[in-house]
Design an enzyme around this catalytic site. Sequence first.
Site, PDB file in Angstrom:
ATOM      1  N   ASN A  40       0.847  -1.179   0.000  1.00  0.00           N
ATOM      2  CA  ASN A  40       0.000   0.000   0.000  1.00  0.00           C
ATOM      3  C   ASN A  40       0.889   1.238   0.000  1.00  0.00           C
ATOM      4  O   ASN A  40       1.884   1.300   0.739  1.00  0.00           O
ATOM      5  CB  ASN A  40      -0.902  -0.002   1.236  1.00  0.00           C
ATOM      6  CG  ASN A  40      -1.890  -1.152   1.215  1.00  0.00           C
ATOM      7  OD1 ASN A  40      -2.411  -1.499   0.162  1.00  0.00           O
ATOM      8  ND2 ASN A  40      -2.142  -1.764   2.364  1.00  0.00           N
ATOM      9  N   GLN A  91      -2.128   3.578   2.742  1.00  0.00           N
ATOM     10  CA  GLN A  91      -0.966   3.210   3.569  1.00  0.00           C
ATOM     11  C   GLN A  91      -1.119   3.841   4.947  1.00  0.00           C
ATOM     12  O   GLN A  91      -1.268   5.066   5.070  1.00  0.00           O
ATOM     13  CB  GLN A  91       0.326   3.708   2.903  1.00  0.00           C
ATOM     14  CG  GLN A  91       1.582   3.347   3.701  1.00  0.00           C
ATOM     15  CD  GLN A  91       2.851   3.841   3.019  1.00  0.00           C
ATOM     16  OE1 GLN A  91       2.810   4.476   1.960  1.00  0.00           O
ATOM     17  NE2 GLN A  91       3.996   3.557   3.636  1.00  0.00           N
ATOM     18  N   HIS A 136       6.452  -1.204   3.538  1.00  0.00           N
ATOM     19  CA  HIS A 136       6.302  -2.587   3.987  1.00  0.00           C
ATOM     20  C   HIS A 136       5.515  -3.368   2.942  1.00  0.00           C
ATOM     21  O   HIS A 136       4.600  -2.852   2.311  1.00  0.00           O
ATOM     22  CB  HIS A 136       5.602  -2.672   5.348  1.00  0.00           C
ATOM     23  CG  HIS A 136       4.334  -1.894   5.434  1.00  0.00           C
ATOM     24  ND1 HIS A 136       4.326  -0.523   5.602  1.00  0.00           N
ATOM     25  CD2 HIS A 136       3.035  -2.274   5.369  1.00  0.00           C
ATOM     26  CE1 HIS A 136       3.071  -0.102   5.633  1.00  0.00           C
ATOM     27  NE2 HIS A 136       2.264  -1.145   5.482  1.00  0.00           N
TER      28      HIS A 136
HETATM   29  P1  AMP Z   1      -0.737  -0.522   5.792  1.00  0.00           P
HETATM   30  O1  AMP Z   1      -2.199  -0.212   5.866  1.00  0.00           O
HETATM   31  O2  AMP Z   1      -0.342  -1.142   4.481  1.00  0.00           O
HETATM   32  O3  AMP Z   1       0.116   0.663   6.184  1.00  0.00           O
HETATM   33  O4  AMP Z   1      -0.492  -1.694   6.835  1.00  0.00           O
HETATM   34  C1  AMP Z   1       0.016  -1.494   8.120  1.00  0.00           C
HETATM   35  C2  AMP Z   1      -0.033  -2.838   8.797  1.00  0.00           C
HETATM   36  O5  AMP Z   1       0.797  -2.794   9.935  1.00  0.00           O
HETATM   37  C3  AMP Z   1      -1.431  -3.243   9.281  1.00  0.00           C
HETATM   38  O6  AMP Z   1      -1.786  -4.487   8.671  1.00  0.00           O
HETATM   39  C4  AMP Z   1      -1.257  -3.363  10.787  1.00  0.00           C
HETATM   40  O7  AMP Z   1      -2.004  -4.430  11.322  1.00  0.00           O
HETATM   41  C5  AMP Z   1       0.229  -3.601  10.923  1.00  0.00           C
HETATM   42  N1  AMP Z   1       0.839  -3.184  12.171  1.00  0.00           N
HETATM   43  C6  AMP Z   1       0.751  -1.986  12.774  1.00  0.00           C
HETATM   44  N2  AMP Z   1       1.506  -1.960  13.884  1.00  0.00           N
HETATM   45  C7  AMP Z   1       2.103  -3.174  13.978  1.00  0.00           C
HETATM   46  C8  AMP Z   1       3.017  -3.775  14.907  1.00  0.00           C
HETATM   47  N3  AMP Z   1       3.472  -3.105  15.979  1.00  0.00           N
HETATM   48  N4  AMP Z   1       3.411  -5.046  14.685  1.00  0.00           N
HETATM   49  C9  AMP Z   1       2.948  -5.732  13.616  1.00  0.00           C
HETATM   50  N5  AMP Z   1       2.106  -5.219  12.706  1.00  0.00           N
HETATM   51  C10 AMP Z   1       1.674  -3.961  12.884  1.00  0.00           C
END
Ligand code: AMP
Length: 116
Positions: free
Chosen positions: A86, A93, A99
């Site tokens: 994303n 995002q 990521h």
């Molecule tokens: P995005 O929407 O592509 O930015 O995805 C961010 C992702 O990070 C989401 O799927 C969250 O569940 C994940 N996330 C946020 N904080 C953490 C964390 N501390 N450890 C693992 N995953 C996380």
Amino acid sequence: MSDCIFCKIVDGGIPCDKVFEDDDILAFKDLYPQRPVHLLVIPKKHITSLATATADDVLVLGKMLAKANEIATAQGSPEGFRVIINTGRVGNQEVPHLHMHIVGGQDPVGPMLKRL
Ligand code: AMP
Ligand code: ZN
């Protein structure tokens, strides 16, 4: 980046459920999994998003993709998976450290997008 949550995970300041690590990338389980296998692969170096990646990032971005099958297979998605990166506001995002999601499991993950 001192206030970046994923940089803090790289530095060990915030714990994660690590599944793979080398000098350049780290992979860990998503905290809120949306499929039986839901992993995040990140560059250890802070890159905000694909919108800010440069030619200097080609090797680490390639490594993230090249390692995806090995990581997915080891974590229970041996028959394929989906990667999602994303990017920015339109890409929804949430975390501003680049990521790559790996989602999968035993069953197909479903259609790529919901139709508008
Ligand atoms: P995005 O929407 O592509 O930015 O995805 C961010 C992702 O990070 C989401 O799927 C969250 O569940 C994940 N996330 C946020 N904080 C953490 C964390 N501390 N450890 C693992 N995953 C996380
Ligand atoms: Zn960061």
